[in-house]
Design a protein around this motif. Sequence first.
Motif, PDB file in Angstrom:
ATOM      1  N   ILE A 228      -5.393   3.569  11.943  1.00  0.00           N
ATOM      2  CA  ILE A 228      -6.756   3.066  11.748  1.00  0.00           C
ATOM      3  C   ILE A 228      -7.697   4.260  11.730  1.00  0.00           C
ATOM      4  N   TYR A 229      -8.525   4.354  10.695  1.00  0.00           N
ATOM      5  CA  TYR A 229      -9.450   5.470  10.526  1.00  0.00           C
ATOM      6  C   TYR A 229     -10.878   4.997  10.793  1.00  0.00           C
ATOM      7  N   THR A 230     -11.651   5.848  11.457  1.00  0.00           N
ATOM      8  CA  THR A 230     -13.020   5.484  11.826  1.00  0.00           C
ATOM      9  C   THR A 230     -13.971   6.632  11.520  1.00  0.00           C
ATOM     10  N   GLY A 231     -15.234   6.264  11.256  1.00  0.00           N
ATOM     11  CA  GLY A 231     -16.286   7.257  11.075  1.00  0.00           C
ATOM     12  C   GLY A 231     -16.137   8.089   9.815  1.00  0.00           C
ATOM     13  N   GLY A 232     -17.160   8.875   9.528  1.00  0.00           N
ATOM     14  CA  GLY A 232     -17.119   9.797   8.403  1.00  0.00           C
ATOM     15  C   GLY A 232     -16.910   9.085   7.084  1.00  0.00           C
ATOM     16  N   ASP A 233     -15.864   9.476   6.348  1.00  0.00           N
ATOM     17  CA  ASP A 233     -15.562   8.888   5.040  1.00  0.00           C
ATOM     18  C   ASP A 233     -14.875   7.532   5.136  1.00  0.00           C
ATOM     19  N   HIS A 234     -14.583   7.109   6.349  1.00  0.00           N
ATOM     20  CA  HIS A 234     -13.855   5.851   6.555  1.00  0.00           C
ATOM     21  C   HIS A 234     -14.593   4.981   7.573  1.00  0.00           C
ATOM     22  N   PRO A 235     -15.724   4.413   7.158  1.00  0.00           N
ATOM     23  CA  PRO A 235     -16.589   3.675   8.099  1.00  0.00           C
ATOM     24  C   PRO A 235     -16.066   2.281   8.428  1.00  0.00           C
ATOM     25  N   SER A 236     -15.023   2.235   9.229  1.00  0.00           N
ATOM     26  CA  SER A 236     -14.514   0.933   9.691  1.00  0.00           C
ATOM     27  C   SER A 236     -15.590   0.236  10.515  1.00  0.00           C
ATOM     28  N   SER A 237     -15.660  -1.089  10.378  1.00  0.00           N
ATOM     29  CA  SER A 237     -16.767  -1.800  11.032  1.00  0.00           C
ATOM     30  C   SER A 237     -16.420  -3.267  11.251  1.00  0.00           C
TER      31      SER A 237
ATOM     32  N   LEU B 269       0.859  -1.183   0.000  1.00  0.00           N
ATOM     33  CA  LEU B 269       0.000   0.000   0.000  1.00  0.00           C
ATOM     34  C   LEU B 269       0.899   1.239   0.000  1.00  0.00           C
ATOM     35  N   THR B 270       0.681   2.107  -0.955  1.00  0.00           N
ATOM     36  CA  THR B 270       1.493   3.320  -1.027  1.00  0.00           C
ATOM     37  C   THR B 270       1.458   4.047   0.305  1.00  0.00           C
ATOM     38  N   PRO B 271       2.613   4.334   0.905  1.00  0.00           N
ATOM     39  CA  PRO B 271       2.637   5.010   2.211  1.00  0.00           C
ATOM     40  C   PRO B 271       1.780   6.277   2.205  1.00  0.00           C
ATOM     41  N   GLY B 272       0.932   6.399   3.224  1.00  0.00           N
ATOM     42  CA  GLY B 272       0.052   7.548   3.346  1.00  0.00           C
ATOM     43  C   GLY B 272      -1.304   7.364   2.706  1.00  0.00           C
ATOM     44  N   THR B 273      -1.441   6.377   1.816  1.00  0.00           N
ATOM     45  CA  THR B 273      -2.726   6.112   1.169  1.00  0.00           C
ATOM     46  C   THR B 273      -3.637   5.346   2.113  1.00  0.00           C
ATOM     47  N   ILE B 274      -4.903   5.736   2.158  1.00  0.00           N
ATOM     48  CA  ILE B 274      -5.880   5.048   3.003  1.00  0.00           C
ATOM     49  C   ILE B 274      -6.647   4.037   2.159  1.00  0.00           C
ATOM     50  N   ALA B 275      -6.727   2.805   2.624  1.00  0.00           N
ATOM     51  CA  ALA B 275      -7.426   1.760   1.876  1.00  0.00           C
ATOM     52  C   ALA B 275      -8.171   0.846   2.847  1.00  0.00           C
TER      53      ALA B 275
END
Length: 623
Positions: free
Chosen positions: A607-616, A554-560
């Motif tokens: 780890i990103y949560t909520g908003g545009d990054h709905p981890s679940s 994963l390209t460093p800094g990219t969110i996936a």
Amino acid sequence: MKVNARSLMVLPVVALVLASAAAAPARSASAPLADGWKPRPAQWHDTVTRKDLAIRMSDGKILRGDLTLPATADGKAVKQKLPVLVTITPYNKRLPIGTNSGALLGTNVPADYFVDRGYAELWVDARGTGSSEGRWSAFGERENKDAGEVVTWAHRQPWSNGKVGMQGGSYLGIEQLFAAEQQPPGLKAIFPTVPSADPYRDVTAAGGELDAGFLPQWFMLVSAAGAIPPAFSLTDPRSALTMAVDHLAGGVGGTLPEVLSGVLGGDVAYDGPYWAERKPITRIDKVKVPTFIIGGEYDIFQRGEPLLFEGIQRNGTPVKFIDGPWNHLQAGSGRGKEFGAAGYGSLAELELRWFDHWIMGQDTGLDQIAPVTYYEQGTGRWVRTQKWIASDLSAKTFKLSGSSTAAVRPGGLTTGTTTPGRSTLQPLPVSGLCTRSTDQWTGGLASAVLNDLPCWTDNRLNDATGLTFDSAPATKTLRLQGPIDAHLYVSTSTGDGMLSLAVEDVAPDGGVHRITGGWESISQRALDKKRSRYLDGKMIQPWHPFLKSTRKDLTPGTIAPVDVEIFPTGAAIRPGHRLRLAVEGFDVPHLAPLPDGGLKTLGPMTIYTGGDHPSSVTMPVRE
């Protein structure tokens, strides 16, 4: 004590035997069960064993088997033809771990239990192991063919009435599935305990990272068992020499290169052709004989056991499945403390009931045993259902919310509104070191040797090495059952990393019970949506290809998004308890990164949560 090379090889065997001896003994086979069925008494009280019978395979190689028959008082084998129970083992049938006398990796059935009740027992060394000729290549195409040919041989012998069953645990259970897939004549029923469906995903490379806990000790065990000279060395030296040469060639030219290929990141480290022929699940539709599967919620094959049951059930073949709170040693030997509490008696009684029905033609009341019986963690009750994913289950999603700080504060886990957040995960190479995961992925050896450590049952110390996300205290019991999908939005500073997840039950007093776990290498996040599993349109079991061609940093800094397969189980979160998702960057000593990605696992992840990054997290629940 003087220690030499041979004694060092035997040490793993000794350790495992001691671990087996430390386990609680099984209940004696005498009392009637709750449904009224009572195991029949022994018919004979003496036995006779014919050692190292030559069983010639279609390619000319000779496998060796020990045949035990009931005997009269004068020590002579009874004359009538008998049904035969076959077991194929790589652990050398001469060792306690490779026989039926309280076997560690066989069964915890009393010695001669079935022989005394009118069965012949045939224990056979797998190709290239024990006393058998050929090159050992675990579950390779030739070994799998051997399994069917051994059954056919037993079916045709003069001491056999033509009816054959198979028994045994772990490797011995997997051999049964490969034999049954070939549909050999005479095979009437099998009883595999703790078998694997897909050895690559089940144990070898969970989430794309290599197993470093169980497989090394297992390989040493088979190697040590194979170093013992065969019993026929003096009576048939030519065959003994052929066997010795084959074993040496198999180690140097077969098994050892296979192991090294995995360790060094070669083809065996990925799910390619090597593993394709070693997966019972890919041909499970060919299993047409009644099958009884024993699984464990803390077993190394925890993932695959329900899949095997479901595959056989889809065939319309009679099948039963019991999944208890056991690790590999406990489930494989029937020594789990809750085995009798399932309501069906000891392992010996259960096997007798199965074989007497399908082989002896007796009515043993099998309709009283539910297709699925599993232990519900949290309440301790046993749940009986018709299917593994039953019609009363629905998919429920819990969303990660806010930020978590390691050892300081948890984030949230909610079905309501979320708060956007980001949490930094710093991988620590001690995460997992003293947890139920360690015990699970050493096959149960860790807790058998060090059974008083509180970390086997309380995960709070390990949770402090990573991030946690907690629900509010439950107001009513939440029952979950089956596989779980964690869908996490992640970035990494190095291009790779490993997500080690645990679904947990947090008690009001702060104690943390680890229910189950899952793992995923970020570089192996490629997802095959068609092969993934869904419930109510929601993913509950992601399927990753784990190919060399699909591995991508994963390209460093990219969110996936990364979907993590969390292994199936059954549990209940009681009122006042919290559901937790714990996230770490290591699971030591269970998993080790591939050589070309090792240093990348040390970099921090977010780890990103909520908003545009709905981890679940999505799981099947019963409400």
